[in-house]
Design a protein around this motif. Structure first.
Motif, PDB file in Angstrom:
ATOM      1  N   THR A   1       0.927  -1.646  -0.268  1.00 53.21           N
ATOM      2  CA  THR A   1       0.002  -0.266  -0.363  1.00 53.21           C
ATOM      3  C   THR A   1       1.167   1.003   0.011  1.00 53.21           C
ATOM      4  N   HIS A   2       2.345   1.001   0.317  1.00 49.54           N
ATOM      5  CA  HIS A   2       3.140   2.296   0.227  1.00 49.54           C
ATOM      6  C   HIS A   2       4.205   1.621  -0.907  1.00 49.54           C
ATOM      7  N   ASP A   3       4.846   3.111  -1.187  1.00 47.23           N
ATOM      8  CA  ASP A   3       5.881   2.459  -2.493  1.00 47.23           C
ATOM      9  C   ASP A   3       7.302   2.699  -1.013  1.00 47.23           C
ATOM     10  N   ASN A   4       8.485   2.116  -1.219  1.00 47.48           N
ATOM     11  CA  ASN A   4       9.519   2.143  -0.889  1.00 47.48           C
ATOM     12  C   ASN A   4      10.590   3.875   0.114  1.00 47.48           C
ATOM     13  N   ASP A   5       9.665   4.125  -0.308  1.00 50.45           N
ATOM     14  CA  ASP A   5       9.483   6.005   0.589  1.00 50.45           C
ATOM     15  C   ASP A   5       8.757   6.310   1.606  1.00 50.45           C
ATOM     16  N   GLY A   6       7.753   5.099   1.411  1.00 50.07           N
ATOM     17  CA  GLY A   6       6.799   5.500   2.614  1.00 50.07           C
ATOM     18  C   GLY A   6       5.361   5.961   1.884  1.00 50.07           C
ATOM     19  N   ARG A   7       5.260   6.455   1.041  1.00 50.58           N
ATOM     20  CA  ARG A   7       4.275   6.991  -0.134  1.00 50.58           C
ATOM     21  C   ARG A   7       3.268   6.141  -0.046  1.00 50.58           C
ATOM     22  N   ARG A   8       2.190   6.621   0.232  1.00 51.22           N
ATOM     23  CA  ARG A   8       0.694   5.907  -1.076  1.00 51.22           C
ATOM     24  C   ARG A   8       0.317   5.550  -1.608  1.00 51.22           C
ATOM     25  N   ILE A   9       0.346   4.584  -2.345  1.00 51.27           N
ATOM     26  CA  ILE A   9      -0.201   4.574  -3.261  1.00 51.27           C
ATOM     27  C   ILE A   9      -1.863   4.667  -3.629  1.00 51.27           C
ATOM     28  N   ALA A  10      -1.739   5.731  -5.356  1.00 52.65           N
ATOM     29  CA  ALA A  10      -2.977   5.595  -5.289  1.00 52.65           C
ATOM     30  C   ALA A  10      -3.968   4.845  -5.000  1.00 52.65           C
ATOM     31  N   PRO A  11      -5.180   4.995  -4.665  1.00 52.55           N
ATOM     32  CA  PRO A  11      -6.220   4.241  -4.915  1.00 52.55           C
ATOM     33  C   PRO A  11      -6.559   3.613  -6.420  1.00 52.55           C
ATOM     34  N   ARG A  12      -6.717   4.841  -7.227  1.00 46.93           N
ATOM     35  CA  ARG A  12      -6.498   4.418  -9.005  1.00 46.93           C
ATOM     36  C   ARG A  12      -6.096   3.335  -9.468  1.00 46.93           C
ATOM     37  N   GLN A  13      -4.142   2.673  -9.012  1.00 44.63           N
ATOM     38  CA  GLN A  13      -3.251   1.956  -9.321  1.00 44.63           C
ATOM     39  C   GLN A  13      -3.933   0.463  -8.826  1.00 44.63           C
ATOM     40  N   PHE A  14      -4.871   0.447  -7.813  1.00 43.95           N
ATOM     41  CA  PHE A  14      -5.015  -0.620  -7.190  1.00 43.95           C
ATOM     42  C   PHE A  14      -6.340  -1.228  -8.089  1.00 43.95           C
ATOM     43  N   LYS A  15      -7.332   0.443  -8.267  1.00 41.37           N
ATOM     44  CA  LYS A  15      -8.816   0.344  -9.181  1.00 41.37           C
ATOM     45  C   LYS A  15      -7.793  -0.385 -10.832  1.00 41.37           C
ATOM     46  N   ALA A  16      -7.270  -0.107 -11.348  1.00 46.50           N
ATOM     47  CA  ALA A  16      -6.629  -0.315 -12.531  1.00 46.50           C
ATOM     48  C   ALA A  16      -6.243  -2.152 -12.243  1.00 46.50           C
ATOM     49  N   THR A  17      -4.927  -2.283 -11.386  1.00 43.02           N
ATOM     50  CA  THR A  17      -5.296  -3.568 -11.014  1.00 43.02           C
ATOM     51  C   THR A  17      -6.040  -4.671 -10.875  1.00 43.02           C
ATOM     52  N   ALA A  18      -6.778  -4.229 -10.193  1.00 41.85           N
ATOM     53  CA  ALA A  18      -7.931  -5.412 -10.890  1.00 41.85           C
ATOM     54  C   ALA A  18      -8.691  -4.900 -11.693  1.00 41.85           C
ATOM     55  N   ARG A  19      -9.012  -3.617 -12.260  1.00 43.58           N
ATOM     56  CA  ARG A  19     -10.120  -4.032 -13.469  1.00 43.58           C
ATOM     57  C   ARG A  19      -8.936  -5.164 -14.669  1.00 43.58           C
ATOM     58  N   ALA A  20      -7.763  -4.974 -14.846  1.00 39.85           N
ATOM     59  CA  ALA A  20      -6.746  -5.662 -15.058  1.00 39.85           C
ATOM     60  C   ALA A  20      -7.124  -7.695 -15.043  1.00 39.85           C
ATOM     61  N   LEU A  21      -6.997  -7.874 -14.088  1.00 46.24           N
ATOM     62  CA  LEU A  21      -6.827  -8.888 -13.231  1.00 46.24           C
ATOM     63  C   LEU A  21      -8.613  -9.231 -13.824  1.00 46.24           C
ATOM     64  N   THR A  22     -10.000  -8.281 -13.053  1.00 38.40           N
ATOM     65  CA  THR A  22     -11.356  -9.430 -14.008  1.00 38.40           C
ATOM     66  C   THR A  22     -11.446  -9.223 -15.216  1.00 38.40           C
ATOM     67  N   ASP A  23     -10.593  -8.417 -16.417  1.00 37.98           N
ATOM     68  CA  ASP A  23     -10.566  -8.788 -17.464  1.00 37.98           C
ATOM     69  C   ASP A  23     -10.384  -9.560 -18.060  1.00 37.98           C
ATOM     70  N   ARG A  24      -9.183  -9.835 -17.578  1.00 34.78           N
ATOM     71  CA  ARG A  24      -8.287 -11.784 -18.121  1.00 34.78           C
ATOM     72  C   ARG A  24      -9.201 -12.940 -17.751  1.00 34.78           C
ATOM     73  N   PHE A  25      -9.772 -12.499 -16.372  1.00 29.78           N
ATOM     74  CA  PHE A  25      -9.603 -13.824 -15.633  1.00 29.78           C
ATOM     75  C   PHE A  25     -11.140 -13.766 -14.638  1.00 29.78           C
ATOM     76  N   GLY A  26     -11.938 -13.063 -15.396  1.00 31.70           N
ATOM     77  CA  GLY A  26     -13.602 -12.643 -14.712  1.00 31.70           C
ATOM     78  C   GLY A  26     -14.146 -12.298 -13.248  1.00 31.70           C
ATOM     79  N   GLY A  27     -13.052 -12.006 -12.790  1.00 33.90           N
ATOM     80  CA  GLY A  27     -12.582 -11.642 -11.495  1.00 33.90           C
ATOM     81  C   GLY A  27     -11.569 -12.332 -10.854  1.00 33.90           C
ATOM     82  N   LEU A  28     -12.015 -11.397  -9.069  1.00 37.23           N
ATOM     83  CA  LEU A  28     -11.217 -11.629  -8.246  1.00 37.23           C
ATOM     84  C   LEU A  28     -11.619 -12.048  -6.877  1.00 37.23           C
ATOM     85  N   THR A  29     -10.786 -11.809  -5.852  1.00 34.40           N
ATOM     86  CA  THR A  29     -11.039 -11.580  -4.379  1.00 34.40           C
ATOM     87  C   THR A  29     -10.154 -10.847  -4.110  1.00 34.40           C
ATOM     88  N   ALA A  30     -10.164  -9.480  -3.526  1.00 32.28           N
ATOM     89  CA  ALA A  30      -9.383  -8.678  -2.879  1.00 32.28           C
ATOM     90  C   ALA A  30      -9.782  -8.837  -0.955  1.00 32.28           C
TER      91      ALA A  30
END
Length: 86
Positions: A10-39
């Protein structure tokens, strides 16, 4: 079927919080590829790494997908992409 778990910080190596949009984009890519995911969005974990042998605490998001087979080429590319983004 194969269960694949992806542990994302949830944070990069410098301690900065990773933006929620990044998680949404990753979840969308996985859902598109596999038809769903559990988070799993509340997963504090403890790990010990050599040579430190000291417990470290990480706050992670864990995504799980089910795949009929393991496409190693696709996963190698996707992992490289995640390493750049996270």
């Amino acid at each position: 079927m194969k269960l694949i778990q992806i542990l994302l910080p949830t944070h990069d190596n410098d301690g900065r919080r990773i933006a929620p949009r990044q998680f949404k984009a990753t979840a969308r890519a996985l859902t598109d590829r596999f038809g769903g995911l559990t988070a799993h969005t509340r997963a504090p974990v403890e790990g010990t790494w050599k040579p430190l042998r000291v417990a470290q605490y990480d706050d992670l998001v864990i995504y799980e997908v089910m795949a009929p087979r393991l496409n190693r080429t696709w996963w190698r590319r996707f992992r490289a992409q995640l390493e750049r983004e996270y």
